[in-house]
Design an enzyme around this catalytic site. Structure first.
Site, PDB file in Angstrom:
ATOM      1  N   CYS A  94       0.774  -1.229   0.021  1.00 61.05           N
ATOM      2  CA  CYS A  94      -0.093  -0.022   0.034  1.00 61.05           C
ATOM      3  C   CYS A  94       0.878   1.127   0.049  1.00 61.05           C
ATOM      4  CB  CYS A  94      -0.925   0.037   1.112  1.00 61.05           C
ATOM      5  SG  CYS A  94      -1.886   1.415   1.385  1.00 61.05           S
ATOM      6  N   HIS A 122       3.538  -8.217  13.692  1.00 58.53           N
ATOM      7  CA  HIS A 122       2.660  -7.837  12.387  1.00 58.53           C
ATOM      8  C   HIS A 122       3.559  -7.614  11.174  1.00 58.53           C
ATOM      9  CE1 HIS A 122      -0.001  -5.901   9.612  1.00 58.53           C
ATOM     10  NE2 HIS A 122      -0.975  -6.582  10.489  1.00 58.53           N
ATOM     11  N   GLU A 124       3.544  -5.937   8.812  1.00 59.17           N
ATOM     12  CA  GLU A 124       3.770  -4.477   8.410  1.00 59.17           C
ATOM     13  C   GLU A 124       4.847  -3.857   9.318  1.00 59.17           C
ATOM     14  OE1 GLU A 124       0.443  -1.840   8.266  1.00 59.17           O
ATOM     15  OE2 GLU A 124       1.858   0.016   8.874  1.00 59.17           O
ATOM     16  N   SER A 217      -6.838 -10.475  11.399  1.00 63.64           N
ATOM     17  CA  SER A 217      -6.744  -9.145  10.784  1.00 63.64           C
ATOM     18  C   SER A 217      -6.547  -7.993  11.911  1.00 63.64           C
ATOM     19  CB  SER A 217      -7.978  -8.765   9.897  1.00 63.64           C
ATOM     20  OG  SER A 217      -8.192  -7.511  10.009  1.00 63.64           O
ATOM     21  N   ASN A 219      -6.497  -4.718  11.710  1.00 64.21           N
ATOM     22  CA  ASN A 219      -7.166  -3.610  11.803  1.00 64.21           C
ATOM     23  C   ASN A 219      -8.733  -3.981  12.334  1.00 64.21           C
ATOM     24  OD1 ASN A 219      -9.351  -3.027   9.568  1.00 64.21           O
ATOM     25  ND2 ASN A 219      -7.763  -3.803   8.365  1.00 64.21           N
TER      26      ASN A 219
HETATM   27  S1  SF4 Z   1      -5.662   0.101   5.788  1.00 67.50           S
HETATM   28 FE1  SF4 Z   1      -3.672  -0.327   5.246  1.00 67.50          FE
HETATM   29  S2  SF4 Z   1      -3.796  -1.149   3.130  1.00 67.50           S
HETATM   30 FE2  SF4 Z   1      -5.793   0.158   3.595  1.00 67.50          FE
HETATM   31  S3  SF4 Z   1      -5.348   2.138   2.792  1.00 67.50           S
HETATM   32 FE3  SF4 Z   1      -4.684   2.047   4.745  1.00 67.50          FE
HETATM   33  S4  SF4 Z   1      -2.601   1.497   4.995  1.00 67.50           S
HETATM   34 FE4  SF4 Z   1      -3.384   0.955   2.886  1.00 67.50          FE
END
Ligand code: SF4
Length: 285
Positions: A94, A122, A124, A217, A219
């Protein structure tokens, strides 16, 4: 029953972009195409992608032909290894994650001690640390910070894109009296922030909250945690089939939201299922 469906939940920009890149790579290649790790934390989508010709490998040793780097990004070492193995690299990192990586590596060059706010294991965060260089400090919460490591130093902060803003504020509050100089790059993703803010607003108005997305996940898990802080009847599900009628007893308003790796149609499917539960309950009376 009133059902509030999030407008900001579901696939974010980065995930949509990565899926498009993966499908394009499959169409453009005669040979095998793989993602390094599941493209998103959604088993159904991973299966669909496999059917379209993009399989998932866990290590580069299992890859041949084309390798796709997913939204979380990879360490510079993994990128170099892929090149050395003669793989064709398609980078779906991303762009917001790329910015965070660039900021992390800029600390090294400017002589700051990098502090990464994010989950230790994680992917990332692992890539961010690799960009920040040896000696980078990683904390998941402000309380974890060992002040002795930053005392009197020039410190640069970079943040995992999906972190909650309260975590960053707490870290800055703890760091600022301790270090000599503090440079903070707020690399949190706007899409995540907006989704979290909206979810909190919906959760405050609801008697029950449904959060849809992979259990692994980051998030989605954070979204569910935030909603649970304002509405204890918050349920994190991976699939609509997990919904239970009993969760909505006496609920006048239900809110539905979803993590960034969830197809938005799943929120509408959940709404339909909850409406069916209500109808069945009313018919049974
Ligand atoms: S949540 Fe992660 S993958 Fe989605 S736009 Fe934001 S930074 Fe990019």
């Amino acid at each position: 029953m009133k059902i509030l469906v999030s407008k900001r939940g579901g696939y974010c920009y980065g995930v949509q972009r990565a899926l498009k890149i993966a499908h394009q790579a499959a169409l453009a290649s005669d040979g095998p195409v793989h993602t390094l790790g599941p493209i998103i934390h959604n088993p159904g989508v991973v299966k669909e992608l496999a059917a379209a010709g993009v399989s998932c490998v866990e290590t580069l040793a299992g890859a041949a032909g084309t390798i796709i780097f997913r939204t979380h990004g990879v360490t510079p070492q993994v990128a170099a290894d892929a090149e050395a193995r003669g793989l064709r690299v398609v980078d779906a990192t991303c762009p917001y994650v790329k910015v965070a990586q660039q900021k992390a590596s800029s600390f090294k060059e400017q002589g700051y001690l990098p502090v990464v706010l994010g989950e230790h294991e994680h992917p990332e965060v692992v890539a961010l640390i690799a960009n920040a260089g040896a000696g980078a400090v990683v904390v998941e919460k402000a309380e974890e910070l060992d002040l002795a490591r930053v005392h009197g130093k020039r410190v640069g902060v970079v943040v995992q894109t999906t972190q909650a803003s309260a975590n960053l504020s707490a870290l800055v509050g703890r760091l600022s009296p301790a270090c000599r100089e503090l440079l903070v790059y707020n690399t949190m993703c706007n899409a995540t922030q907006k989704c979290q803010e909206e979810a909190l607003g919906l959760a405050r108005r609801a008697d029950a909250v449904i959060v849809i997305g992979g259990r692994n996940s980051a998030n989605t898990t954070r979204l569910a945690k935030l909603c649970r802080e304002v509405q204890a009847r918050t349920f994190h599900i991976e699939e609509v089939g997990e919904l239970e009628a009993g969760w909505f007893e006496e609920a006048g308003t239900v809110a539905i939201t979803a993590g960034a790796s969830t197809p938005p149609e799943q929120m509408e499917a959940a709404k339909l299922q909850i409406t069916n539960f209500e109808r069945q309950t009313n018919n049974g009376r």
